[in-house]
Design a protein around this motif. Structure first.
Motif, PDB file in Angstrom:
ATOM      1  N   LYS A  12       3.962  -0.209  -5.648  1.00  0.00           N
ATOM      2  CA  LYS A  12       2.592  -0.829  -5.381  1.00  0.00           C
ATOM      3  C   LYS A  12       2.346  -1.998  -6.269  1.00  0.00           C
ATOM      4  O   LYS A  12       1.657  -3.522  -5.297  1.00  0.00           O
ATOM      5  N   LYS A  13       2.076  -2.246  -7.662  1.00  0.00           N
ATOM      6  CA  LYS A  13       2.053  -2.840  -8.435  1.00  0.00           C
ATOM      7  C   LYS A  13       2.949  -3.788  -7.739  1.00  0.00           C
ATOM      8  O   LYS A  13       2.426  -5.317  -7.810  1.00  0.00           O
ATOM      9  N   LYS A  42       0.907  -1.206  -0.346  1.00  0.00           N
ATOM     10  CA  LYS A  42       0.192  -0.050  -0.563  1.00  0.00           C
ATOM     11  C   LYS A  42       0.790   1.073  -0.398  1.00  0.00           C
ATOM     12  O   LYS A  42       1.939   1.271   0.275  1.00  0.00           O
ATOM     13  N   THR A  43      -0.081   2.346   0.320  1.00  0.00           N
ATOM     14  CA  THR A  43       1.169   3.563  -0.930  1.00  0.00           C
ATOM     15  C   THR A  43       1.809   3.525   0.719  1.00  0.00           C
ATOM     16  O   THR A  43       3.084   4.527   0.854  1.00  0.00           O
ATOM     17  N   ASN A  97       3.065   6.789 -15.984  1.00  0.00           N
ATOM     18  CA  ASN A  97       2.123   7.747 -15.533  1.00  0.00           C
ATOM     19  C   ASN A  97       1.367   8.913 -16.782  1.00  0.00           C
ATOM     20  O   ASN A  97       0.882   9.585 -17.183  1.00  0.00           O
ATOM     21  N   GLU A 147       4.806   9.911  -8.360  1.00  0.00           N
ATOM     22  CA  GLU A 147       3.346   9.516  -8.160  1.00  0.00           C
ATOM     23  C   GLU A 147       3.417   8.035  -9.468  1.00  0.00           C
ATOM     24  O   GLU A 147       3.789   7.273  -8.367  1.00  0.00           O
ATOM     25  N   SER A 148       4.675   7.974 -10.519  1.00  0.00           N
ATOM     26  CA  SER A 148       4.714   6.800 -11.313  1.00  0.00           C
ATOM     27  C   SER A 148       5.428   5.672 -10.739  1.00  0.00           C
ATOM     28  O   SER A 148       5.370   4.851 -10.421  1.00  0.00           O
ATOM     29  N   ASP A 174       3.112   4.109  -7.206  1.00  0.00           N
ATOM     30  CA  ASP A 174       1.811   2.716  -8.513  1.00  0.00           C
ATOM     31  C   ASP A 174       3.074   2.189  -8.451  1.00  0.00           C
ATOM     32  O   ASP A 174       2.743   0.680  -8.821  1.00  0.00           O
ATOM     33  N   TYR A 175       4.329   2.320  -9.068  1.00  0.00           N
ATOM     34  CA  TYR A 175       5.311   0.699  -9.401  1.00  0.00           C
ATOM     35  C   TYR A 175       5.815   0.129  -8.069  1.00  0.00           C
ATOM     36  O   TYR A 175       5.488  -0.966  -8.180  1.00  0.00           O
TER      37      TYR A 175
END
Lengths: 272, 791
Positions: free
Chosen positions: A269-270, A2-3, A151, A262-263, A266-267
């Motif tokens: 997190k995935k 999670k973030t 992103n 942000e990108s 996101d990376y």
């Protein structure tokens, strides 16, 4: 993950001076970010306790040799093994301005065949010569390999400031063509300087602020997990940081720089 | 027999025979030791040591010389001055501090007391501000002098436990095209000084990561022999972490750089006139800069502060450790014992007095209790900063210095901090100046072209871009506005991540007016600093004063200084803007004479919401342009006259009640969101301000001079266009908000004088209804930008 579980380490040494605003960019997005002096990292911490590593801007150790060279040597001497593992596990490393210089000096970029023993590129003295603080336009060139710009649509023109005296990205003349081809083949090219409309200046000042080869402003490694750039995305994070925000009756909330942070989150997190 | 007796110790220590010295010999001794004390002062020293029944050592005389220098003690501002009409006891108390005392704002936390003024900001945070001069070192070694000026003022901010968040720089040079053959011997050409100073300031601020956000550059012939370098710094501090509580038994901890022979006698050098020998004799007085060292010191001190490990702090600047240790003991009514051999040196071979007075850079002094010492040393080690316990605070009120077990100085702190009063007389006569008579030029477009490329008006972009003004990512309003790099009136910072409150930094400097009348020069500088601040949304303004003057022992110089001080009181009081800190630099004279009286006013305001900040460039065609404030035939000292080689005598005045009212209404208009753009009128008046607003935007502007609020006798187009009357603004208002805006501005001189157009042309209708100026905007921009090498 999670973030809020993302743990970012922003390292600093004497002369580093963009750590606070870089940390702020991550915490604003909900991640954990810690600023630690390199001495403390060596003594009481391990970079492997973190999901991502950032070398922020500044003048590490005064940059009295080539920019970034002293910190790069220090990092390799003390952290070579951990750093290698960090990269192999594809945990992200971001170098901004002086941080980019460190990554290049340390052989972490462009790293065509893994971390290189000697630097394969350099960030030389600006042409025209001198320190320069100004806003520039960047064109996003990456086709999806770089996890820091996933992103961002390809060919998007972004507005971000530069502030440096040594930012002229160069390859050795005899390797220029070959290495540039590699950057394209491996999808390692990330940002190039351009006009507001996205036209390349072909080295010409002031659109290209430092005379960089092929108007290169930022590149990543072949895996896309190590990324260095001369411009400062942390200075273009909020709308009120933009040079012309007062033009509109309602200033935008965020600037283009936010997309990079942000990108990266996101990376993580995935991926983890 | 020599008056200098070498003591029988294994190092260099000299005793000076003062006992039998007559007046002439006392002066000789002062000269030979380079301590700059006058006869009255030397006699006081002589009687002190005769009471002690012994002769002083060189360390003692050097310590007294440093502490009593103009630079350290500000004798002139504290002295007794006779004017033809009155006796003034302390210029500082009578004029500068009095305004603050009488206003007594509850948001002033510490004024004039510490290394920097401290005012309230937001929640637990306060703002610290300080502006320093570093003129003489910059004249000898421009790069090092300017860099260490910046380094010094940053340490002043660290010395109140604040974290530096922004720097400012205001510079005055001789004309860059000054004739080489006219340069006095030993004087460096303005061009050389200019490039060195600019590089020095940029290097220090950039390397430390502190944005340089506000400044000015001024050119005048009087600065050829004596450059003026003002370096300012603003910091942020958590109020509950401020501590100044040195106790007896605390350790004196010296941190930062090592000590060498650089910067010996910096303060006595700063307190004397420059001569053709200065280059040779005073070279060692210039310090060497190492910004990365100071960056590390800053980090360590911030950590020490947050952990509450120190009991007090001060910077080691002018006078070196001799001043720093004495001051810290004195302000806590203590004594101190300093062990000179514990001071880390750059190289061996320094005499004790050299160690004690050296002004080597990047050093700070802290007092730390015994129990916190170990933890404090750990912090410095982590940050790679050298920290050395060099002494201990005592209860006996004595400044005792030992070196390798031998006492080299033992002075009563009371004596060291009570120099004799400066006594001066004034005799200032207004210069006899005529107002010129010349016909109105036929082509006012060409006049405007010429003015935009005057060095005092032209874009300073080629300098500003070499300063990092974005680092820390908190610069909301930058020195260069938007795409075309327009000249914003003030800088706005947003230093706290969880608050929209902003710090507004601006300055005012009107050196040309001082040639006509120093009183109105000071008034105009105050008005300019405040209106620059107000123009972007600043309010609750605090002021800092920096005087650069000639030799105050000359009655005309002192007279003009007194006039300027009077204006400081009158207008600080009138605008309700207290002074919180200041610094004077006197004796700015060179073989070509004194510098023109140069008062810099720095204004620190706040804005409740940075999102309401107003920038200076035009925003939208069809919007209306209003002139706020009244225009008078005031062209004395103006750039318009200067461009014609004339000074004139109609110096701009400040009409206090009207000025305050105008500024207050501008603030209300900004808070109500009426203003899309706002720009102050200063050098070059209406024409230059309008041109700047237009060429910074990409739009055009149309103006009608007949509508400009002005006195009846103003019948010339050039005077209306170029008068530099104070307290005026040019603002842009949308059609939608016009009625509301006009209603708000009732009671203030304000009139709609034009509109924003879409066609990149500046066009002005004259008083007789005919077009008097028609200029292409790109052409105006090009002339303004390129004059000093901008792109």
């Amino acid at each position: 993950m999670k973030t809020q579980d993302v743990r970012v380490l922003v390292m600093r040494v004497g002369g580093t001076n963009c750590d606070a605003e870089t940390q702020r960019a991550f915490t604003e997005l909900g991640a954990q970010a810690q600023v630690l002096h390199f001495n403390e990292v060596i003594k009481n911490h391990s970079i492997l306790d973190y999901n991502a590593l950032v070398f922020p801007g500044g003048f590490s150790y005064g940059d009295y040799v080539r920019a970034g060279a002293i910190w790069a040597t220090g990092t390799l001497t003390k952290l070579r093994k951990d750093l290698k593992e960090f990269v192999e596990q594809e945990r992200p490393i971001l170098g901004i301005c002086n941080g980019f210089q460190v990554l290049v000096e340390a052989g972490l970029l462009p790293a065509f065949n893994g971390i290189s023993e000697y630097p394969k590129a350099t960030l030389a003295t600006n042409i025209p010569i001198g320190y320069r603080c100004k806003w520039v336009y960047l064109k996003h060139e990456n086709s999806g390999n770089c996890i820091f710009t996933k992103n961002i649509p390809k060919n998007k023109v972004m507005h971000i400031p530069v502030a440096h005296g040594e930012g002229r990205f160069l390859f050795a003349k005899e390797n220029e063509k070959r290495y540039l081809q590699k950057l394209y083949d491996n999808d390692q090219l990330v940002f190039r300087y351009c006009t507001k409309d996205g036209d390349y200046p072909n080295g010409e000042f002031p659109v290209n602020p430092n005379g960089a080869f092929h108007d290169i402003a930022g590149i990543c490694n072949p895996q896309g997990t190590v990324f260095g750039l001369m411009p400062h995305p942390e200075r273009a994070f909020y709308g009120w940081q933009l040079p012309d925000w007062a033009k509109t009756e309602q200033a935008p909330t965020f600037g283009d720089g936010k997309l990079v942070f942000e990108s990266m989150i996101d990376y993580l997190k995935k991926r983890f | 027999m020599s008056r200098y007796v070498k003591k029988d110790v294994p190092f260099e220590l000299v005793e000076i025979d003062l006992k039998t010295a007559d007046d002439g010999q006392l002066i000789e001794i002062s000269g030979e030791l380079g301590i700059g004390l006058n006869l009255t002062e030397m006699k006081l020293v002589q009687s002190y040591f005769s009471r002690k029944k012994r002769n002083p050592t060189d360390v003692e005389l050097q310590t007294i010389g440093q502490t009593w220098s103009e630079h350290c003690y500000h004798k002139t501002f504290k002295g007794d001055i006779s004017t033809p009409n009155e006796q003034i006891r302390s210029l500082f108390k009578t004029y500068i501090a009095r305004a603050t005392e009488e206003l007594d704002p509850d948001w002033c936390i510490s004024v004039f007391e510490d290394n920097a003024g401290i005012i309230d900001f937001e929640k637990n945070y306060a703002i610290a501000a300080k502006v320093e001069t570093h003129n003489h070192p910059s004249a000898i070694e421009p790069f090092g002098g300017a860099a260490t000026g910046t380094g010094g003022v940053i340490r002043d901010i660290l010395a109140v436990w604040a974290d530096p968040i922004a720097c400012t720089d205001v510079l005055c040079f001789g004309p860059l095209d000054y004739d080489y053959s006219k340069l006095p011997a030993g004087t460096k050409h303005p061009k050389y000084v200019y490039s060195g100073v600019v590089a020095g300031i940029g290097s220090y601020g950039n390397n430390m990561g502190i944005p340089t956000v506000n400044g000015a550059i001024n050119f005048d012939e009087s600065y050829v022999g004596n450059v003026v370098v003002y370096c300012g710094c603003v910091g942020l501090l958590p109020k509950d972490k401020f501590v100044k509580d040195t106790r007896a038994g605390d350790v004196a901890l010296l941190v930062g750089g090592e000590t060498g022979r650089d910067g010996i006698h910096g303060v006595t050098f700063a307190s004397a006139e420059l001569t053709k020998e200065s280059e040779e004799i005073s070279r060692p007085a210039v310090q060497i800069a190492n910004p990365i060292e100071e960056e590390r010191v800053k980090r360590a001190i911030n950590r020490l502060r947050d952990a509450g490990l120190g009991s007090a702090i001060t910077d080691i600047g002018g006078g070196g450790i001799s001043c720093g240790t004495g001051e810290m003991a004195e302000r806590s009514n203590l004594g101190i014992h300093v062990y000179l051999e514990k001071i880390p040196l750059k190289y061996q071979g320094l005499a004790p007095w050299e160690i004690y007075v050296s002004e080597s850079q990047e050093r700070m002094l802290l007092s730390v209790s015994e129990k916190n010492l170990k933890k404090a040393l750990e912090v410095f080690e982590t940050e790679n900063v050298k920290a050395s316990p060099i002494g201990k605070f005592t209860t006996d009120g004595i400044l005792k210095v030992t070196y390798k077990g031998q006492t080299v100085a033992e002075l009563d702190i009371d004596f060291v901090f009570n120099p004799p009063k400066f006594v001066g007389t004034t005799d200032w006569q207004p210069p006899k100046l005529d107002e010129p008579t010349f016909p109105e030029p036929a082509d006012l477009t060409k006049e405007l072209w010429g003015m935009l490329s005057m060095p005092n008006i032209a874009s300073k972009e080629s300098v500003i871009r070499t300063y990092d003004h974005e680092v820390k990512g908190n610069t909301v309003l930058k020195p260069l506005q938007s795409k075309y790099g327009g000249p914003n009136d003030a800088a706005v910072l947003k230093p706290l991540p969880d608050s929209w409150k902003g710090v507004v930094i601006s300055s005012g400097l009107n050196t040309n007016y001082g040639k006509i009348d120093p009183y109105w020069m000071a008034a105009s500088s105050i008005d300019e600093a405040i209106r620059n601040n107000v123009a972007v949304g600043g309010r609750r303004i605090a002021l800092l004063d920096n005087f650069t003057w000639g030799n105050p022992q000359k009655p005309d110089r002192l007279g003009s200084l007194v006039s300027a001080c009077k204006a400081c009181y009158d207008f600080a009081k009138g605008f309700q803007t207290p002074f919180i800190s200041g610094k004077d630099s006197l004796y700015n004279e060179s073989p070509i004479g004194p510098v023109t009286p140069t008062l810099l006013i720095t204004a620190i305001g706040i804005t409740p919401d940075v999102r309401k900040t107003v920038s200076m460039e035009l925003k939208q065609p069809k919007n209306s342009i209003y002139m706020v404030g009244k225009t008078y035939p005031e062209l004395g000292g103006s750039q318009y006259y200067q461009n014609k080689g004339i000074l004139g005598n109609t110096v701009p005045k400040v009409r206090m009640a009207q000025a305050k009212n105008t500024m207050d209404q501008i603030t209300k208009s900004i808070d109500n969101g009426y203003l899309r753009a706002c720009h102050d009128l200063s050098e070059g008046g209406l024409a230059v301000a309008a041109a700047e607003m237009a060429f910074s935007s990409g739009y055009g502007i149309e103006l009608d001079l007949n509508k400009v609020p002005r006195t009846e006798q103003m019948s010339r187009n050039d005077f209306v266009l170029f008068s530099e009357s104070n307290s005026r603004f040019l603002v842009e208002v949308t059609q939608k908000r016009k009625t509301e805006f006009e209603a708000l501005m009732k009671g203030v001189y304000c009139a709609e004088i034009g509109t924003v157009t879409n066609d990149e042309v500046m066009s002005v209708t004259g008083l007789d209804g005919k077009q008097v100026l028609h200029a292409d905007i790109p052409e105006l921009r090009r002339r303004w930008k390129s004059a000093l090498g901008g792109k």
